[in-house]
Write a protein that holds these residues in place. Structure first.
Motif: not given
Length: 419
Positions: A179-201
């Protein structure tokens, strides 16, 4: 490790306003400060349908730091070994990933995509980097991908950016996990969401399933991701094989395969369901096929294979397509592709979006192979006719004769890969 394939360079989007950047490392991609704001297209150009307007091969096969602008009709030319097929292969691989394919499916021979003379790093790793820009209602969106090809095939970094801001960033944190560590823009109070994603897609293709769209930041990420996915899925790689087109075709659903082996069955469908397009194809056949041509017809028994024929009218008996020359068969197949749409092609466009909101991109290697000058000129005319309406785009590799004719034809972009 080859310096151009640094797979050890931290990464996350920042909850900043549009136009800002965020530092990214461990993703195998250049620092975020290097992500340019896309201003390549003049303000007057507005793409209402998502389309790929630029392909980047940062380190892929023989290509390093290569940028290919893509217009509605783009021809690639150059001597053998100049990398024309590699450009098409990179685009086709991105299209597969956008449609949900795994890395192994998109890159069946990944070692062949490692840049020439690339040296492995201390851990024996080598890989390649590709990317594209997709323009559409969300504006220009950049997708960049770093892939490790050996010792194991995996994505080590992905970046989705718009207006200089990173919307999605992934990085390989633990080589022991798939897996890879993914971070995407959320905005608001959280700012950024982080979660693992598969490393083959492709992470971008997975975002619509992971992002709720409840904040302005999330909606921006979704709009960018969906635009990229729609453009990449609307691709049809085509390389007609005359040796497979000569035999009668088994009856089926009438969707043209990439090698056009089932051309006869598709002509049966266009004759029965698409009278206008079938008539246009028959008119093209009068130019591209030898002898008099009154029309295109099929012989479809209730039980048995379908045979396509050229109707010779009063001049003589009909001619089965299996008796035509290789150039005539390739001409008919390519003309059909240019005159039809996704519903008649064996492809998987975005079902959630109306076909009128999508632009089909045809990838054709050896577009002019086996064609004479008259056939090539007619196909170019059909390409300009179809692509001029905005529903179809063409990226094709051609020889020098076809490229010379295209250079003096308004509306055609010729990219010369001559070293």
């Amino acid at each position: 490790m080859d310096a151009s394939l640094d797979l050890t360079a931290p990464g996350a989007p920042t909850p900043a306003r549009a136009g800002s950047s965020a530092a990214v490392a461990d993703d195998g991609l250049p620092p975020a400060a290097a992500v340019p704001v896309d201003r390549a297209l003049p303000p007057a150009v507005v793409h209402h349908r998502p389309v790929v307007t630029e392909l980047r091969l940062s380190a892929f096969g023989r290509h390093r730091g290569a940028v290919f602008p893509l217009e509605p009709v783009t021809f690639l030319t150059g001597p053998s070994g100049s990398g024309k097929s590699q450009v098409l292969a990179a685009y086709e691989a991105l299209a597969g990933l956008g449609a949900g394919a795994t890395l192994e499916e998109a890159f069946p021979d990944p070692l062949a995509r490692i840049p020439d003379r690339a040296v492995p790093d201390g851990q024996g790793r080598r890989g390649f980097r590709i990317g594209c820009t997709v323009d559409g209602p969300a504006g220009p969106v950049r997708l960049d991908l770093a892939v490790q090809a050996e010792p194991t095939l995996r994505i080590v970094g992905e970046r989705l950016a718009a207006d200089g801001q990173i919307l999605l960033g992934t990085a390989l944190r633990d080589p022991g996990r798939s897996s890879v560590q993914a971070s995407w823009l959320t905005g608001g109070a959280v700012g950024v969401t982080r979660a693992p994603l598969p490393d083959d897609r492709l992470g971008t293709a997975l975002l619509p399933l992971r992002v709720a769209g409840s904040t302005a930041g999330q909606r921006r990420v979704l709009a960018a991701a969906e635009q990229v996915v729609v453009a990449l899925r609307s691709v049809f790689p085509c390389d007609p094989r005359p040796d497979r087109m000569r035999a009668p075709a088994p009856p089926g659903e009438g969707r043209l395969l990439g090698d056009c082996a089932n051309l006869a069955d598709v002509l049966r469908r266009t004759r029965d369901e698409c009278g206008t397009r079938h008539a246009l194809l028959a008119a093209a056949a009068r130019t591209g096929c030898a002898g008099p041509v009154e029309g295109l017809d099929v012989r479809a028994p209730a039980h048995g294979p379908v045979t396509a024929v050229l109707d010779r009218g009063r001049s003589g008996p009909a001619t089965e397509l299996g008796r035509l020359g290789a150039g005539e068969l390739r001409f008919l197949a390519l003309a059909l592709v240019l005159l039809t749409g996704p519903g008649v092609l064996a492809m998987d466009p975005a079902a959630e979006l109306l076909s009128a909101r999508q632009a089909l991109t045809v990838l054709a290697d050896g577009f002019d192979r086996d064609l004479d000058r008259q056939q090539g000129a007619e196909l170019l005319r059909l390409a300009l006719l179809s692509c001029g309406r905005g529903h179809v785009r063409l990226l094709a590799a051609v020889g020098e004769a076809a490229a010379a004719a295209a250079r003096v034809t308004p509306g055609v972009t010729v990219v010369d890969l001559t070293p």
